[in-house]
Scaffold this motif. Structure first.
Motif, PDB file in Angstrom:
ATOM      1  N   ARG A 154       0.820  -1.218   0.000  1.00 48.22           N
ATOM      2  CA  ARG A 154       0.000   0.000   0.000  1.00 48.22           C
ATOM      3  C   ARG A 154       0.857   1.272   0.000  1.00 48.22           C
ATOM      4  O   ARG A 154       0.431   2.316  -0.484  1.00 48.22           O
ATOM      5  CB  ARG A 154      -0.948  -0.005   1.203  1.00 48.22           C
ATOM      6  CG  ARG A 154      -2.290   0.670   0.890  1.00 48.22           C
ATOM      7  CD  ARG A 154      -3.194   0.787   2.116  1.00 48.22           C
ATOM      8  NE  ARG A 154      -3.431  -0.442   2.843  1.00 48.22           N
ATOM      9  CZ  ARG A 154      -4.409  -1.316   2.571  1.00 48.22           C
ATOM     10  NH1 ARG A 154      -5.238  -1.074   1.578  1.00 48.22           N
ATOM     11  NH2 ARG A 154      -4.554  -2.405   3.292  1.00 48.22           N
ATOM     12  N   PRO A 180      -6.058   1.724   6.174  1.00 47.28           N
ATOM     13  CA  PRO A 180      -6.028   2.241   4.804  1.00 47.28           C
ATOM     14  C   PRO A 180      -4.998   3.357   4.592  1.00 47.28           C
ATOM     15  O   PRO A 180      -4.782   3.795   3.467  1.00 47.28           O
ATOM     16  CB  PRO A 180      -7.450   2.759   4.608  1.00 47.28           C
ATOM     17  CG  PRO A 180      -7.914   3.124   5.961  1.00 47.28           C
ATOM     18  CD  PRO A 180      -7.215   2.227   6.934  1.00 47.28           C
ATOM     19  N   HIS A 199     -13.052   6.714  -1.034  1.00 50.31           N
ATOM     20  CA  HIS A 199     -11.696   6.263  -0.733  1.00 50.31           C
ATOM     21  C   HIS A 199     -11.080   7.144   0.349  1.00 50.31           C
ATOM     22  O   HIS A 199     -11.258   8.339   0.355  1.00 50.31           O
ATOM     23  CB  HIS A 199     -10.836   6.300  -2.003  1.00 50.31           C
ATOM     24  CG  HIS A 199      -9.641   5.424  -1.904  1.00 50.31           C
ATOM     25  ND1 HIS A 199      -8.515   5.800  -1.230  1.00 50.31           N
ATOM     26  CD2 HIS A 199      -9.400   4.179  -2.365  1.00 50.31           C
ATOM     27  CE1 HIS A 199      -7.622   4.821  -1.293  1.00 50.31           C
ATOM     28  NE2 HIS A 199      -8.145   3.819  -1.967  1.00 50.31           N
ATOM     29  N   TYR A 200     -10.385   6.493   1.269  1.00 51.89           N
ATOM     30  CA  TYR A 200      -9.834   7.209   2.414  1.00 51.89           C
ATOM     31  C   TYR A 200      -8.797   8.238   2.007  1.00 51.89           C
ATOM     32  O   TYR A 200      -8.742   9.335   2.514  1.00 51.89           O
ATOM     33  CB  TYR A 200      -9.122   6.234   3.362  1.00 51.89           C
ATOM     34  CG  TYR A 200      -9.960   5.073   3.790  1.00 51.89           C
ATOM     35  CD1 TYR A 200     -10.648   5.126   4.993  1.00 51.89           C
ATOM     36  CD2 TYR A 200     -10.053   3.934   3.006  1.00 51.89           C
ATOM     37  CE1 TYR A 200     -11.406   4.061   5.410  1.00 51.89           C
ATOM     38  CE2 TYR A 200     -10.807   2.865   3.425  1.00 51.89           C
ATOM     39  CZ  TYR A 200     -11.487   2.929   4.624  1.00 51.89           C
ATOM     40  OH  TYR A 200     -12.230   1.881   5.024  1.00 51.89           O
ATOM     41  N   GLU A 252      -7.017  -2.785  -3.595  1.00 49.11           N
ATOM     42  CA  GLU A 252      -7.895  -2.202  -2.575  1.00 49.11           C
ATOM     43  C   GLU A 252      -9.375  -2.352  -2.937  1.00 49.11           C
ATOM     44  O   GLU A 252     -10.221  -2.489  -2.053  1.00 49.11           O
ATOM     45  CB  GLU A 252      -7.544  -0.723  -2.352  1.00 49.11           C
ATOM     46  CG  GLU A 252      -6.242  -0.578  -1.581  1.00 49.11           C
ATOM     47  CD  GLU A 252      -5.875   0.858  -1.251  1.00 49.11           C
ATOM     48  OE1 GLU A 252      -5.181   1.086  -0.254  1.00 49.11           O
ATOM     49  OE2 GLU A 252      -6.271   1.770  -2.014  1.00 49.11           O
TER      50      GLU A 252
END
Ligand SMILES: [Zn+2]
Ligand SMILES: [Zn+2]
Lengths: 101, 338
Positions: free
Chosen positions: A31, A84, B208-209, B226
């Motif tokens: 990520r 996230p 979306h964050y 994601e």
């Protein structure tokens, strides 16, 4: 070995501090490339925690918190939310260390 | 050539990854590069667009000869540019009829040899009655409906979101191919329709964050994984529904139910139609949980394939990360090459 693997609820990641995985399987490892599209140093978000307001929760549908923060029951037991955001970007040494493991 | 030795017959090796034209970087950066190549490969070529326009023109002539005042419009993926080589063309005919002239048009299409005799089908019992056919010259499939405004409006909406989210076309085409090859791309085979899929991607990007979801050059591999992570693992289909309008939000399904007529329940995958708020786009997607399972599988496969642990696995020149979840069949690759 098998027993250790089954005790996933004991797993806590040193990297992102979330439950359900160890640091070597941390989703943040991929990520952290979120705005990096070429080899070489990371592009870093100016404020990694800068996030969308208002927050909506994918778990309970309510406004005001994100899904990974939700205290409500999940749809399936044994699924763990993940962070996230990027808590930190790897340094060159971190990457090198992983390569030689 | 080592890889040639591995095939068992005289046939050429076909790797199912015809988009791969170079070696990719390691891990997630490589996946980003590969998604870009897949998009370039699968996107309509000028000849394909031309070919499809000719199909539309042939059918248009038949309709105009029957009803000079009728109007024909293209909607669906062909009008938004988000189509695969195997996607249908969607047409709608506007005119004044007492009963829909499904059979009149069907007969004309046969007589004028537009379609193969056996390929023309009238689905007059469907919620939206349509004529289905396969164009005789190009084998492109066409759906024709009558006096339905929604499709045309949806095409406009889709174009607007494409402007707002530059990454949308990349994600949508990969996901369409992903669902297509698992036969999860049509509602009547237990999957989700392309409008539902599109709105799921829009909601993913809206909510979306991180802000990079609407940036012009985020890592597409991260976003794809994601997407699978959200709809394969985290999204609570039991409690949560999707709303697109006003910038996007989630809805509590029990609240939605209170507003519905007795006996109706929001569907498993509840998506409020931004064009018609009373309409649940996900209704009749009874296979939504199969789709969820497929997304979860893709999450596991991809997140593992890009992880540093995967480097300990055998690696060779023909390897592809995206190829672990999508494949383009040889027939499609050949169809595109002629
Ligand atoms: Zn972690
Ligand atoms: Zn919540």
């Amino acid at each position: 070995d098998n027993c250790l693997e089954r005790a996933y609820w004991h797993k806590r990641c040193h990297r992102c501090d979330m439950t359900g995985h160890f640091f070597d399987a941390c989703p943040e490892i991929w990520r952290q490339y979120h705005i990096t599209t070429t080899k070489g140093p990371f592009c870093k978000a100016s404020d990694p925690e800068a996030c969308r307001k208002p927050a909506y929760c994918y778990n309970c549908s309510k406004k005001g918190h994100f899904g990974h923060e939700c205290a409500q029951k999940r749809m399936y037991n044994g699924t763990y939310p993940s962070l996230p955001f990027i808590s930190r970007y790897d340094t060159k040494d971190d990457i090198h260390y992983r390569e030689i493991r | 050539n080592r890889s040639l030795l591995l095939t068992d017959g005289a046939e050429d090796i076909y790797t199912c990854t015809p988009w791969k034209s170079r070696n990719y970087s390691e891990g997630i950066v490589g996946l980003h590069e590969e998604i870009k190549d897949f998009y370039e490969y699968i996107s309509p070529r000028p000849e394909e667009e031309h070919m499809r326009l000719e199909v539309v023109a042939r059918i248009h002539r038949v309709i105009k000869d029957l009803w000079p005042n009728a109007e024909v419009q293209v909607f669906g993926s062909f009008s938004t540019g988000l189509y695969l080589p195997t996607s249908d063309i969607d047409l709608v005919v506007f005119g004044h009829w007492e009963t829909l002239p499904l059979w009149t048009l069907e007969e004309a299409l046969r007589k004028r040899k537009i379609a193969d005799e056996n390929s023309v089908k009238v689905l007059d019992k469907a919620t939206v009655p349509i004529i289905k056919l396969t164009d005789l010259h190009t084998e492109v499939k066409v759906d024709i409906s009558f006096n339905v405004q929604n499709g045309v409006k949806a095409a406009k909406l889709i174009k607007d979101f494409k402007q707002q989210f530059p990454v949308l076309p990349y994600l949508v085409l990969v996901l369409k191919q992903f669902l297509l090859q698992r036969e999860l791309n049509e509602v009547f085979t237990g999957g989700i329709g392309s409008y539902s899929l599109f709105l799921m991607v829009v909601s993913f990007l809206q909510l979306h964050y991180r802000e990079d979801a609407c940036s012009s050059n985020p890592n597409l591999g991260v976003l794809l994984i994601e997407f699978f992570e959200l709809y394969g693992r985290h999204f609570n289909y039991l409690k949560t529904g999707i709303r697109i309008k006003d910038g996007g939000s989630y809805l509590a399904k029990d609240e939605v139910q209170k507003g519905m007529l007795d006996g109706y329940r929001p569907s498993m995958l509840y998506i409020e139609d931004p064009l018609q708020p009373g309409n649940d786009v996900g209704r009749s997607s009874y296979g939504a949980m199969q789709v969820k399972e497929a997304f979860d599988y893709a999450y596991v496969v991809l997140s593992h394939a890009v992880s540093p642990i995967a480097k300990h696995y055998p690696n060779n020149k023909s390897e592809s990360i995206l190829g672990r979840i999508i494949r383009v069949t040889q027939e499609v690759a050949e169809y595109r090459d002629w």
